[in-house]
Design a protein around this motif. Structure first.
Motif, PDB file in Angstrom:
ATOM      1  N   UNK A 153       0.803  -1.216   0.000  1.00 51.44           N
ATOM      2  CA  UNK A 153       0.000   0.000   0.000  1.00 51.44           C
ATOM      3  C   UNK A 153       0.834   1.264   0.000  1.00 51.44           C
ATOM      4  N   UNK A 154       2.022   1.193  -0.599  1.00 50.31           N
ATOM      5  CA  UNK A 154       2.869   2.371  -0.715  1.00 50.31           C
ATOM      6  C   UNK A 154       3.748   2.652   0.491  1.00 50.31           C
ATOM      7  N   UNK A 155       3.716   1.769   1.494  1.00 48.52           N
ATOM      8  CA  UNK A 155       4.523   1.976   2.699  1.00 48.52           C
ATOM      9  C   UNK A 155       5.300   0.705   3.025  1.00 48.52           C
ATOM     10  N   UNK A 156       6.516   0.882   3.540  1.00 43.56           N
ATOM     11  CA  UNK A 156       7.270  -0.264   4.029  1.00 43.56           C
ATOM     12  C   UNK A 156       6.489  -0.900   5.171  1.00 43.56           C
ATOM     13  N   UNK A 157       6.377  -2.225   5.124  1.00 40.81           N
ATOM     14  CA  UNK A 157       5.581  -2.966   6.111  1.00 40.81           C
ATOM     15  C   UNK A 157       6.513  -3.847   6.941  1.00 40.81           C
ATOM     16  N   UNK A 158       7.045  -3.319   8.050  1.00 40.48           N
ATOM     17  CA  UNK A 158       7.995  -4.115   8.839  1.00 40.48           C
ATOM     18  C   UNK A 158       7.356  -5.204   9.673  1.00 40.48           C
ATOM     19  N   UNK A 159       6.054  -5.095   9.939  1.00 39.89           N
ATOM     20  CA  UNK A 159       5.408  -6.046  10.826  1.00 39.89           C
ATOM     21  C   UNK A 159       5.644  -5.695  12.284  1.00 39.89           C
ATOM     22  N   UNK A 160       4.962  -6.365  13.197  1.00 39.35           N
ATOM     23  CA  UNK A 160       5.037  -6.019  14.621  1.00 39.35           C
ATOM     24  C   UNK A 160       6.445  -6.092  15.208  1.00 39.35           C
ATOM     25  N   UNK A 161       7.256  -7.038  14.740  1.00 42.58           N
ATOM     26  CA  UNK A 161       8.594  -7.195  15.307  1.00 42.58           C
ATOM     27  C   UNK A 161       9.696  -6.672  14.403  1.00 42.58           C
ATOM     28  N   UNK A 162       9.347  -6.195  13.202  1.00 45.22           N
ATOM     29  CA  UNK A 162      10.367  -5.691  12.287  1.00 45.22           C
ATOM     30  C   UNK A 162      10.948  -6.731  11.368  1.00 45.22           C
ATOM     31  N   UNK A 163      10.283  -7.884  11.221  1.00 49.45           N
ATOM     32  CA  UNK A 163      10.828  -8.980  10.424  1.00 49.45           C
ATOM     33  C   UNK A 163       9.945  -9.389   9.245  1.00 49.45           C
ATOM     34  N   UNK A 164       8.867  -8.658   8.966  1.00 50.17           N
ATOM     35  CA  UNK A 164       7.956  -9.069   7.898  1.00 50.17           C
ATOM     36  C   UNK A 164       8.690  -9.114   6.560  1.00 50.17           C
ATOM     37  N   UNK A 165       8.324 -10.090   5.745  1.00 47.97           N
ATOM     38  CA  UNK A 165       8.952 -10.240   4.442  1.00 47.97           C
ATOM     39  C   UNK A 165      10.205 -11.078   4.455  1.00 47.97           C
ATOM     40  N   UNK A 166      10.456 -11.814   5.526  1.00 48.06           N
ATOM     41  CA  UNK A 166      11.684 -12.593   5.655  1.00 48.06           C
ATOM     42  C   UNK A 166      11.596 -13.850   4.778  1.00 48.06           C
ATOM     43  N   UNK A 167      11.745 -13.636   3.477  1.00 46.93           N
ATOM     44  CA  UNK A 167      11.552 -14.690   2.488  1.00 46.93           C
ATOM     45  C   UNK A 167      12.535 -15.843   2.660  1.00 46.93           C
ATOM     46  N   UNK A 168      13.683 -15.579   3.269  1.00 46.71           N
ATOM     47  CA  UNK A 168      14.690 -16.621   3.397  1.00 46.71           C
ATOM     48  C   UNK A 168      14.222 -17.846   4.148  1.00 46.71           C
ATOM     49  N   UNK A 169      13.177 -17.696   4.959  1.00 46.29           N
ATOM     50  CA  UNK A 169      12.719 -18.838   5.749  1.00 46.29           C
ATOM     51  C   UNK A 169      11.310 -19.271   5.370  1.00 46.29           C
ATOM     52  N   UNK A 170      10.980 -19.056   4.091  1.00 46.15           N
ATOM     53  CA  UNK A 170       9.831 -19.731   3.484  1.00 46.15           C
ATOM     54  C   UNK A 170      10.308 -21.108   3.020  1.00 46.15           C
ATOM     55  N   UNK A 171       9.671 -22.196   3.461  1.00 55.11           N
ATOM     56  CA  UNK A 171      10.076 -23.526   2.980  1.00 55.11           C
ATOM     57  C   UNK A 171       9.663 -23.715   1.520  1.00 55.11           C
ATOM     58  N   UNK A 172      10.605 -24.158   0.698  1.00 61.51           N
ATOM     59  CA  UNK A 172      10.309 -24.420  -0.714  1.00 61.51           C
ATOM     60  C   UNK A 172      10.678 -25.843  -1.119  1.00 61.51           C
ATOM     61  N   UNK A 173      11.222 -26.608  -0.179  1.00 61.28           N
ATOM     62  CA  UNK A 173      11.582 -28.005  -0.437  1.00 61.28           C
ATOM     63  C   UNK A 173      11.134 -28.808   0.770  1.00 61.28           C
ATOM     64  N   UNK A 174       9.977 -29.453   0.651  1.00 56.54           N
ATOM     65  CA  UNK A 174       9.363 -30.091   1.816  1.00 56.54           C
ATOM     66  C   UNK A 174      10.232 -31.176   2.419  1.00 56.54           C
ATOM     67  N   UNK A 175      11.068 -31.821   1.630  1.00 57.68           N
ATOM     68  CA  UNK A 175      11.960 -32.859   2.132  1.00 57.68           C
ATOM     69  C   UNK A 175      13.411 -32.378   2.135  1.00 57.68           C
ATOM     70  N   UNK A 176      13.588 -31.073   2.201  1.00 54.67           N
ATOM     71  CA  UNK A 176      14.913 -30.485   2.084  1.00 54.67           C
ATOM     72  C   UNK A 176      15.743 -30.592   3.349  1.00 54.67           C
ATOM     73  N   UNK A 177      16.958 -30.047   3.254  1.00 53.17           N
ATOM     74  CA  UNK A 177      17.903 -30.120   4.361  1.00 53.17           C
ATOM     75  C   UNK A 177      17.465 -29.228   5.523  1.00 53.17           C
ATOM     76  N   UNK A 178      17.846 -29.585   6.752  1.00 52.63           N
ATOM     77  CA  UNK A 178      17.556 -28.712   7.894  1.00 52.63           C
ATOM     78  C   UNK A 178      18.229 -27.353   7.729  1.00 52.63           C
ATOM     79  N   UNK A 179      17.527 -26.317   8.146  1.00 56.51           N
ATOM     80  CA  UNK A 179      18.021 -24.947   8.056  1.00 56.51           C
ATOM     81  C   UNK A 179      18.460 -24.496   9.450  1.00 56.51           C
ATOM     82  N   UNK A 180      19.341 -23.518   9.494  1.00 55.86           N
ATOM     83  CA  UNK A 180      19.812 -22.992  10.778  1.00 55.86           C
ATOM     84  C   UNK A 180      18.685 -22.415  11.611  1.00 55.86           C
ATOM     85  N   UNK A 181      17.569 -22.044  10.979  1.00 57.02           N
ATOM     86  CA  UNK A 181      16.443 -21.479  11.722  1.00 57.02           C
ATOM     87  C   UNK A 181      15.671 -22.537  12.494  1.00 57.02           C
TER      88      UNK A 181
END
Length: 315
Positions: A153-181
């Protein structure tokens, strides 16, 4: 808006595992003064804070300091903007560290706004970069990790904690390797620079005589036609494409901006990324989503922190 460039400044801090950078920034996005210290990342929390204090002291020694009426911080995360704390995974001395309060005390009570480094990059690109003028955008940082942020909506959306949009921890491989998160098959596990290079090595890629095993070295091999290096970038691009497509379907972005060191590979990354989006982003409202390189470069963290300060509470 102030016309005198010496008025209405904000102080900006860009805090990562390698360096702590600071700047005084005006309302046009011009950096008027810089300071930097190495991050003593393996030291205790107070030693790390002392480095932050040294950067702030450098800025405060300038006559321009009196014109700086707020502070913005873009920090490696996780961050918790609601509590004003940070717990960067690569700075073990800071766990739930009360960074906002400590910086407020060090700057004579100036208001302090905290965001994660991915949100800071997003704020910079929306203010001065490739996402400028776009109402809904996803900005990604693909480097040692994979971070990101959203414009909605034309504004940066940080979310309540400042982490919204953290695409790096969207799972894209259901049987993939464990992540540090703690998850599994995350975008970061497939697309970050270290994991991209690790995969190339595991599949038989060999570095040149200099022994460089970075993602940049893999990119150079890919440009030279090495099939293993090319495949490693294609796999990383596929993971990014899946994450971008999922985000676009969820919140209807109109552009994706990709920055960070891995994005420096250029078309070695962007060509398979665009092909991947044609596979994953097929609905009418996400099809043909433009994906472009970021333009604010190494100043993105500082400029984004400044933008966060300018947009902070009561400003």
């Amino acid at each position: 808006m102030d016309t005198d460039p010496a008025t209405g400044l904000v102080a900006a801090l860009d805090i990562g595992g390698t360096k702590i950078a600071g700047a005084l920034v005006d309302r046009e996005g011009r950096i008027r003064l810089r300071s930097q210290r190495p991050t003593p990342a393996r030291e205790d929390g107070e030693t790390v804070m002392a480095a932050v204090g040294a950067v702030l002291a450098d800025l405060a020694a300038s006559p321009l300091w009196e014109s700086a009426d707020a502070v913005g911080i873009g920090s490696a995360g996780p961050v918790d903007a609601s509590r004003g704390t940070v717990s960067p995974v690569n700075v073990p001395g800071w766990r739930d560290y009360p960074l906002v309060e400590r910086v407020r005390r060090a700057t004579a009570g100036r208001p302090v706004t905290l965001v994660g480094d991915g949100v800071a990059m997003t704020a910079a690109e929306h203010w001065l970069g490739a996402a400028r003028g776009h109402s809904d955008a996803l900005c990604l940082v693909v480097s040692t990790g994979v971070g990101g942020g959203l414009v909605l909506g034309g504004r940066v959306h940080p979310g309540p904690t400042g982490n919204a949009g953290h695409i790096g921890h969207i799972p894209v491989d259901l049987d993939g390797e464990p992540c540090a998160c703690g998850g599994r098959g995350c975008v970061e596990r497939l697309a970050s620079g270290p994991h991209l290079a690790r995969r190339a090595l595991e599949n038989g890629w060999r570095p040149g005589p200099d022994g460089d095993v970075s993602a940049a070295a893999v990119a150079a091999s890919a440009r030279a036609g090495d099939p293993i290096a090319i495949a490693s970038f294609e796999r990383a691009a596929q993971a990014l494409a899946a994450g971008i497509a999922a985000t676009a379907a969820l919140v209807e972005i109109d552009i994706a901006v990709v920055g960070g060191g891995v994005a420096g590979a250029g078309e070695v990354l962007f060509a398979p990324l665009r092909r991947g989006l044609r596979t994953y982003a097929t609905l009418s409202f996400v099809r043909d989503l433009p994906v472009v390189p970021a333009v604010t470069g190494t100043d993105a963290g500082l400029l984004g922190a400044a933008a966060a300060a300018l947009a902070g509470p009561d400003r």
